[in-house]
Design a protein around this motif. Structure first.
Motif, PDB file in Angstrom:
ATOM      1  N   ARG A 160       0.982  -1.226  -0.053  1.00 44.24           N
ATOM      2  CA  ARG A 160      -0.001   0.091  -0.062  1.00 44.24           C
ATOM      3  C   ARG A 160       0.919   1.175  -0.003  1.00 44.24           C
ATOM      4  NH1 ARG A 160      -4.360  -2.063  -1.729  1.00 44.24           N
ATOM      5  NH2 ARG A 160      -5.519   0.017  -1.171  1.00 44.24           N
ATOM      6  N   GLY A 161       2.070   1.061  -0.225  1.00 44.45           N
ATOM      7  CA  GLY A 161       2.964   2.217  -0.267  1.00 44.45           C
ATOM      8  C   GLY A 161       3.944   2.563  -1.475  1.00 44.45           C
ATOM      9  N   GLY A 162       3.615   1.796  -2.577  1.00 47.32           N
ATOM     10  CA  GLY A 162       4.422   1.791  -3.703  1.00 47.32           C
ATOM     11  C   GLY A 162       5.901   1.183  -3.592  1.00 47.32           C
ATOM     12  N   LEU A 163       6.650   1.925  -4.263  1.00 43.47           N
ATOM     13  CA  LEU A 163       8.261   1.625  -4.415  1.00 43.47           C
ATOM     14  C   LEU A 163       9.019   2.964  -3.750  1.00 43.47           C
ATOM     15  CD1 LEU A 163      10.453  -0.313  -5.463  1.00 43.47           C
ATOM     16  CD2 LEU A 163      10.642   1.230  -7.499  1.00 43.47           C
ATOM     17  N   ALA A 164      10.077   2.344  -2.831  1.00 43.39           N
ATOM     18  CA  ALA A 164      10.612   3.545  -2.022  1.00 43.39           C
ATOM     19  C   ALA A 164      12.198   3.312  -2.642  1.00 43.39           C
ATOM     20  CB  ALA A 164      10.785   3.462  -0.656  1.00 43.39           C
ATOM     21  N   ILE A 165      12.980   4.192  -2.975  1.00 38.62           N
ATOM     22  CA  ILE A 165      14.427   4.251  -3.493  1.00 38.62           C
ATOM     23  C   ILE A 165      15.101   4.791  -2.295  1.00 38.62           C
ATOM     24  CG2 ILE A 165      16.011   4.717  -5.380  1.00 38.62           C
ATOM     25  CD1 ILE A 165      13.567   4.979  -7.166  1.00 38.62           C
ATOM     26  N   LEU A 166      16.412   4.254  -1.954  1.00 39.01           N
ATOM     27  CA  LEU A 166      16.992   4.563  -0.637  1.00 39.01           C
ATOM     28  C   LEU A 166      18.621   4.668  -1.019  1.00 39.01           C
ATOM     29  CD1 LEU A 166      14.408   2.971   0.538  1.00 39.01           C
ATOM     30  CD2 LEU A 166      15.940   2.939   2.627  1.00 39.01           C
ATOM     31  N   ASP A 167      19.177   5.578  -0.475  1.00 42.06           N
ATOM     32  CA  ASP A 167      20.572   5.777  -0.573  1.00 42.06           C
ATOM     33  C   ASP A 167      21.310   4.736  -0.028  1.00 42.06           C
ATOM     34  OD1 ASP A 167      23.243   6.810   0.549  1.00 42.06           O
ATOM     35  OD2 ASP A 167      22.883   7.870  -1.270  1.00 42.06           O
ATOM     36  N   PRO A 168      22.133   3.795  -0.586  1.00 40.49           N
ATOM     37  CA  PRO A 168      23.007   2.587   0.222  1.00 40.49           C
ATOM     38  C   PRO A 168      23.614   3.095   1.282  1.00 40.49           C
ATOM     39  CG  PRO A 168      23.888   3.317  -2.074  1.00 40.49           C
ATOM     40  CD  PRO A 168      22.765   4.285  -1.861  1.00 40.49           C
ATOM     41  N   LYS A 169      24.145   4.341   1.478  1.00 44.02           N
ATOM     42  CA  LYS A 169      25.005   4.596   2.317  1.00 44.02           C
ATOM     43  C   LYS A 169      24.125   5.199   3.667  1.00 44.02           C
ATOM     44  CE  LYS A 169      29.084   5.375  -0.141  1.00 44.02           C
ATOM     45  NZ  LYS A 169      29.998   6.279  -0.608  1.00 44.02           N
ATOM     46  N   THR A 170      23.162   6.263   3.406  1.00 41.06           N
ATOM     47  CA  THR A 170      22.537   6.770   4.462  1.00 41.06           C
ATOM     48  C   THR A 170      21.358   6.188   4.773  1.00 41.06           C
ATOM     49  OG1 THR A 170      21.555   8.378   3.048  1.00 41.06           O
ATOM     50  CG2 THR A 170      23.606   9.136   3.898  1.00 41.06           C
ATOM     51  N   PHE A 171      20.828   5.318   3.932  1.00 40.03           N
ATOM     52  CA  PHE A 171      19.343   4.833   3.969  1.00 40.03           C
ATOM     53  C   PHE A 171      18.332   5.746   3.861  1.00 40.03           C
ATOM     54  CE2 PHE A 171      22.334   1.841   6.007  1.00 40.03           C
ATOM     55  CZ  PHE A 171      22.167   0.683   5.064  1.00 40.03           C
ATOM     56  N   ALA A 172      18.650   6.772   3.362  1.00 40.49           N
ATOM     57  CA  ALA A 172      17.562   7.887   3.341  1.00 40.49           C
ATOM     58  C   ALA A 172      16.695   7.685   2.089  1.00 40.49           C
ATOM     59  CB  ALA A 172      18.225   9.348   3.243  1.00 40.49           C
ATOM     60  N   VAL A 173      15.698   8.134   2.106  1.00 41.05           N
ATOM     61  CA  VAL A 173      14.673   7.720   0.838  1.00 41.05           C
ATOM     62  C   VAL A 173      15.043   8.926   0.041  1.00 41.05           C
ATOM     63  CG1 VAL A 173      12.284   7.709   0.182  1.00 41.05           C
ATOM     64  CG2 VAL A 173      12.792   6.523   2.309  1.00 41.05           C
ATOM     65  N   THR A 174      15.361   8.706  -1.464  1.00 39.22           N
ATOM     66  CA  THR A 174      15.651   9.688  -2.285  1.00 39.22           C
ATOM     67  C   THR A 174      14.815   9.692  -3.302  1.00 39.22           C
ATOM     68  OG1 THR A 174      17.077   7.954  -3.570  1.00 39.22           O
ATOM     69  CG2 THR A 174      18.126   9.412  -1.875  1.00 39.22           C
ATOM     70  N   GLY A 175      13.556   8.595  -3.195  1.00 41.69           N
ATOM     71  CA  GLY A 175      12.807   8.626  -4.505  1.00 41.69           C
ATOM     72  C   GLY A 175      11.620   7.875  -4.253  1.00 41.69           C
ATOM     73  N   ARG A 176      10.471   7.879  -4.840  1.00 41.31           N
ATOM     74  CA  ARG A 176       9.221   7.142  -4.570  1.00 41.31           C
ATOM     75  C   ARG A 176       8.800   7.032  -5.682  1.00 41.31           C
ATOM     76  NH1 ARG A 176       8.297   6.301   0.631  1.00 41.31           N
ATOM     77  NH2 ARG A 176       9.084   7.509   2.157  1.00 41.31           N
ATOM     78  N   MET A 177       7.787   5.853  -5.997  1.00 40.91           N
ATOM     79  CA  MET A 177       6.993   5.494  -7.251  1.00 40.91           C
ATOM     80  C   MET A 177       5.714   5.089  -6.723  1.00 40.91           C
ATOM     81  SD  MET A 177       7.887   3.172 -10.346  1.00 40.91           S
ATOM     82  CE  MET A 177       6.917   3.108 -11.899  1.00 40.91           C
ATOM     83  N   ALA A 178       4.595   5.606  -7.321  1.00 41.36           N
ATOM     84  CA  ALA A 178       3.384   5.164  -6.978  1.00 41.36           C
ATOM     85  C   ALA A 178       2.495   5.355  -8.208  1.00 41.36           C
ATOM     86  CB  ALA A 178       2.693   6.244  -5.701  1.00 41.36           C
ATOM     87  N   GLU A 179       1.146   5.091  -7.829  1.00 35.44           N
ATOM     88  CA  GLU A 179       0.189   4.960  -8.893  1.00 35.44           C
ATOM     89  C   GLU A 179       0.253   6.097  -9.923  1.00 35.44           C
ATOM     90  OE1 GLU A 179      -3.703   2.570  -7.855  1.00 35.44           O
ATOM     91  OE2 GLU A 179      -2.985   3.571  -5.931  1.00 35.44           O
TER      92      GLU A 179
END
Length: 1009
Positions: A240-259
């Protein structure tokens, strides 16, 4: 610019970093799909995970057990094989086995080489902990288990060990008991193990420290899938939250993809990263990300179920999708596609060709002409003359665009000609410029194929046989010309296929198999000459080297290297080169001048440079029925028209076909199964087998789905050449000669390449009578037997010599004395006669002595006669003796011999001594008993002889001469006792004065040697 537009551009830039842009099929095309369900052998249609192991097996975790797939068959494992519960969620190959996550039974170690049970359960925890969703093995050898009841790990968990045990890892989610933190995914990172849970991401460092990473704070934060993109970024699929893209070092969310960004639904349940693309599984279909392009595939594009639980890729690049009720689906994302009625085509596509403007044109049912447009095709129906309706359309009709852009349509009712048209839509509005029939010079109104040569002339074939069946429209004169028997062609026939070689010669194939060539203004039939077969042609093609290629029905693929030669020769590709199908159909050349042609079963590709023939596997699920036309577009893609639609195939280089490895799956020795690993064996040693043993071997190759593998095998030590290539996966041997053997079996690709063979070694022992110990014993036995026989012969010779010596001695003593007495008595009688005395007394004595000599001679001759070596002969001799001795004494006698006495053999020495003993007894009775009756009874039982002589004479006092069997006294009795001892028998003499005498002899019969 709107906020949504800015958001999409940012997302496109992010996705462009994940994969380089590549060509991809337009939305709306049908995917090449193959679905496997329980009808194909799958354990259950609810599939929860797909894994490929290091050997190439695909494993499917289902609700009813674990399924292993080798490309052809499923092998299922369940409770009977040791699974603690039937439902499985994940599989992790490790070492010589695999860890299996079960839904209620903890984790089980699968050991394929073990006898049943092949699973060893390992307890995790009760309740939620026993429902294990996912497994992970980190580089340090720790096995991680994500469960419905939290996170667990097992140090040193590469393989099973007796002390195997899981320990809980505390995640410390605020306000949540550990038993409620469901774990769904793992990903190894430099900082530790990333864990996808119901409450976001957890990072567990190698030191055991836990860090919580919220992915969607305040929203749906359940991480169902984790993967690493090509540039190292982390992709997290959320429910129910789509796709999240995270930085491999900080694990911060850098992008999202939804409907709004192209996802068909809000959930991402599975992620697979492959070179060039990212695939997302959702509850609403499959999503493919290629650079900035987002493409969704669902039931409209051919998927049987839009809910995707897991995604995997096989060694051939095929994509496998797990569904919650429709089994498992294999799709190909190679850019190949199938277009059908839903894309704007007619139900049957009869032809496809490349127009002068470079556009693909397809002809299909009901006179439909179509060109690609957007996701499908734009179609029109030409403005046909009245009466030329859909009834006049047939599958094998001709559609032609000539060099001027004019269209020609062959029908059942003549030839329709349209003026040049730049766009197909013009044909729908403009009436034809002419309709030609037999009135205009055609051979028949029922027409099929059309062909334009380099001179602009149109060649026309008739559908049914006709007189002068071949027609040519001469562009220069605008007239039709008919050709038949007078021109060197069949008088009655049906021209069907046309081609032109580099020299401008036109080749015509007839339905009956006749192949003719028009060269220099003259026709000549070339089939049946110079090795060219008489066979219908399915398709023609001319390569860049000027070679003419033609497929046939029943004669393989033809290649004419010099089609312009006066007497052209042909090279045939058939079964020996890897073409086994009978019907070869449509033909096209790809961008590398490789020959691609259809058969009744598959699409094949021939590389003329190497001679390698292989199947175009990418065509499976796309080109599935009989093809009716073929061409290549300007981008190098191949198009095939068929009864099932229009197929488009990538014209890129073929992936090398490596024959799959073969493994031995089962062995039966005389009906008894020998242990074999559950995953098969590459090398197997069966040891020693009995000479009478039968041997059955089952094997399989890790093939490609739907591809019928061919196998060949060789039994070293018995065969010298490999067997014929066959699909059979079992071989049986019996009555093999003694010796050492190696059975080799390998798979063979269509081009002739073979895999490394699997090997089964065994030794057939010779029968025991041919083994060294038996032969040695037999030699010793024969030697001993020979020695024993020779020794027996030697003993017999000695015994016979002793008998002869005794007889000779007796004759010498008795006869010598008797003859000497006769001689003396004769001299005395002679002297008395000269002196005038009476010789009567002496003559009487001479007669008595002579009778004694005769008697001794008769006894000696009888004793050495081998024909008398039985009990019956002894009885007959005793009768003669009784008559000679007892009758003169006035004694009535009787000798009784048992029936079958002739079968009781007696050694000559034994026979002689028994006879002499009883003769002595008879003589005593005749001289001393004064008996009136005497009876001799001879009996034989079980090899024992009993002989009794009884008389009713005066008798005597046995005590006066001895007691019992030890006789003393008279010389006759002593002689009888001595003979009894020599015989090894027992002599008994019983007598009472006035009551007669009994002489009894018992001994064991000794047959002659």
């Amino acid at each position: 610019m709107t906020e949504r537009s800015c958001r999409f551009l940012r997302l496109a830039a992010t996705l462009a970093l994940l994969a380089p842009p590549v060509a991809f099929p337009a939305h709306g095309e049908l995917l090449p799909v193959r679905t496997y369900t329980t009808l194909d052998g799958l354990a259950h249609n609810r599939v929860k995970m797909i894994r490929e192991d290091g050997l190439g097996f695909l494993w499917f975790c289902t609700t009813e057990g674990l399924s292993r797939f080798d490309g052809r068959e499923f092998v299922n494992y369940g409770i009977a094989e040791g699974l603690p519960v039937p439902s499985t969620n994940d599989l992790l190959a490790s070492g010589e086995g695999a860890w299996v996550a079960t839904n209620g039974g903890g984790v089980a170690w699968f050991e394929p080489a073990a006898a049943r049970p092949r699973f060893r359960p390992v307890f995790v925890e009760r309740d939620g902990g026993s429902r294990v969703n996912v497994l992970h093995l980190d580089p340090r050898g720790t096995l991680w288990a994500g469960t419905d009841g939290g996170l667990f790990r097992m140090p040193r968990g590469r393989t099973w060990r007796p002390d195997a045990a899981f320990e809980r890892v505390l995640l410390d989610v605020p306000g949540q008991p550990e038993e409620t933190v469901m774990v769904w995914a793992f990903l190894e990172t430099d900082a530790g193990v990333l864990v996808g849970t119901r409450f976001g991401l957890m990072l567990v460092s190698p030191a055991g420290e836990v860090r919580r990473i919220p992915v969607a704070p305040g929203g749906a934060d359940t991480v169902a899938a984790l993967a690493r993109a090509g540039d190292g970024r982390i992709l997290a699929g959320l429910l129910r939250g789509g796709l999240a893209i995270l930085d491999p070092k900080t694990f911060a969310v850098t992008g999202r993809m939804a409907e709004p960004d192209g996802l068909p639904g809000p959930s991402v349940t599975a992620i697979l990263v492959t070179p060039g693309r990212v695939l997302l599984g959702s509850e609403d279909g499959l999503v493919v990300l290629e650079g900035p392009r987002v493409t969704a595939w669902g039931t409209r594009e051919g998927l049987p179920n839009s809910r995707i639980i897991a995604i995997a890729e096989d060694g051939d690049g095929g994509i496998w999708l797990a569904t919650p009720g429709s089994g498992v689906v294999r799709v190909s994302l190679s850019g190949n596609a199938l277009f059908q009625e839903s894309d704007g085509l007619g139900s049957i596509v009869s032809a496809v060709f490349l127009r002068r403007n470079g556009e693909i044109c397809a002809a299909s049912s009901n006179w439909t002409l179509s060109r690609p447009e957007g996701r499908g095709f734009a179609s029109i129906r030409p403005r046909l003359p009245a009466g030329l309706d859909e009834v006049s359309w047939r599958v094998y009709h001709g559609v032609l665009e000539d060099h001027e852009g004019g269209f020609w349509l062959a029908s059942r009712q003549g030839l329709v000609r349209f003026a040049p048209a730049l766009r197909l839509e013009q044909l729908a509005r403009a009436a034809p410029v002419a309709v030609y029939t037999t009135r205009d010079g055609l051979s028949s109104d029922d027409l099929s194929r059309l062909f334009e040569d380099s001179r602009g002339d149109i060649w026309i074939g008739t559908f049914g046989p006709a007189r002068e069946p071949l027609t040519r429209y001469r562009r220069s004169s605008g007239r039709f010309e008919r050709f038949g028997e007078a021109d060197g062609l069949p008088a009655l026939g049906s021209p069907y296929r046309f081609a032109e070689d580099a020299a401008g010669n036109v080749w015509i194939s007839y339905r009956d198999g006749t192949l003719a060539r028009f060269r220099g203004g003259r026709f000549r039939v070339v089939s049946g000459r110079n090795g060219i077969p008489i066979a219908p042609v399915g398709g023609f093609a001319l390569d860049r080297r000027g070679r003419l290629w033609a497929t046939t029905f029943g004669k393989g693929l033809m290649r004419f290297d010099e089609p312009d030669a006066d007497d052209p020769g042909v090279f045939l590709y058939g079964a020996a080169e890897g073409i086994s199908a009978f019907h070869l159909g449509e033909l096209a050349l790809d961008g590398d001048d490789r020959v691609v042609f259809t058969t009744s079963r598959e699409l094949m590709r021939l590389d003329p440079a190497t001679g390698a023939i292989s199947e175009v596997r990418a065509a499976r699920g796309v080109l599935s029925t009989e093809a009716t036309g073929a061409c290549r577009d300007r981008e190098g893609r191949l198009w095939f028209a068929s009864w099932n639609g229009l197929a488009r195939l990538s014209g890129g280089p073929a992936k090398p076909v490596r024959p799959p490895a073969v493994r031995v799956s089962a062995t039966l020795v005389s009906g008894e199964a020998r242990p074999v690993s559950g995953l098969g064996e590459l090398v197997l040693d069966l040891g020693e087998l009995s000479h009478s043993a039968t041997l059955s071997l089952d094997f399989f190759g890790l093939g490609r789905p739907g591809e019928p593998l061919l196998y060949e095998h060789l039994l070293e030590g018995f065969e010298r050449t490999w067997s014929e290539r066959r699909k059979d996966r079992t071989v049986h041997f019996d009555h093999l000669a003694a010796g050492s053997y190696r059975f080799l079996v390998r798979s063979v690709a269509l081009g002739g390449e073979s895999s490394e063979p699997a090997v089964v070694k065994f030794e057939v022992l010779p029968p025991f009578w041919r083994r060294w110990w038996f032969l040695s014993g037999l030699a010793l036995l024969l030697t001993g037997t020979g020695y024993a026989v020779e020794a027996a012969r030697w003993r017999r010779r000695r015994e016979l010599d002793a008998v002869r010596t005794r007889i000779a001695s007796d004759l010498h003593d008795d006869l010598g004395a008797s003859l000497s007495r006769i001689s003396i008595l004769s001299e005395v009688a002679s002297r008395r006669t000269r002196e005038g005395g009476s010789p009567a007394e002496l003559v009487e004595k001479i007669g008595e002595a002579s009778r004694t000599v005769v008697e001794k001679l008769a006894d000696g001759i009888w004793a050495v006669d081998p024909r008398r070596d039985d009990l019956r002969s002894l009885g007959e001799r005793l009768r003669l003796t009784a008559a000679e001795l007892l009758e003169p004494a006035g004694i009535s006698w009787r000798v009784e011999v048992p029936e079958g006495a002739e079968r009781v053999g007696m050694h000559p020495d034994q026979r002689r001594n028994v006879y002499l003993l009883l003769k002595e007894a008879m003589a005593n009775a005749a001289r001393h008993s004064h008996a009136q009756n005497a009876t001799l009874v001879v009996a034989s039982a079980h090899g024992v002889l009993d002989l009794e002589l009884r008389d009713d004479g005066l008798g005597f006092d046995a005590g006066a001469v001895g007691t019992g069997t030890r006789l003393v006294g008279g010389r006759g009795l002593r002689n009888m006792e001595a003979r009894a001892r020599a015989l090894g028998g027992t002599l008994r003499v019983e007598s009472v004065p006035g009551r007669g005498t009994l002489v009894s002899l018992r001994l064991r019969a000794r047959p002659p040697a």
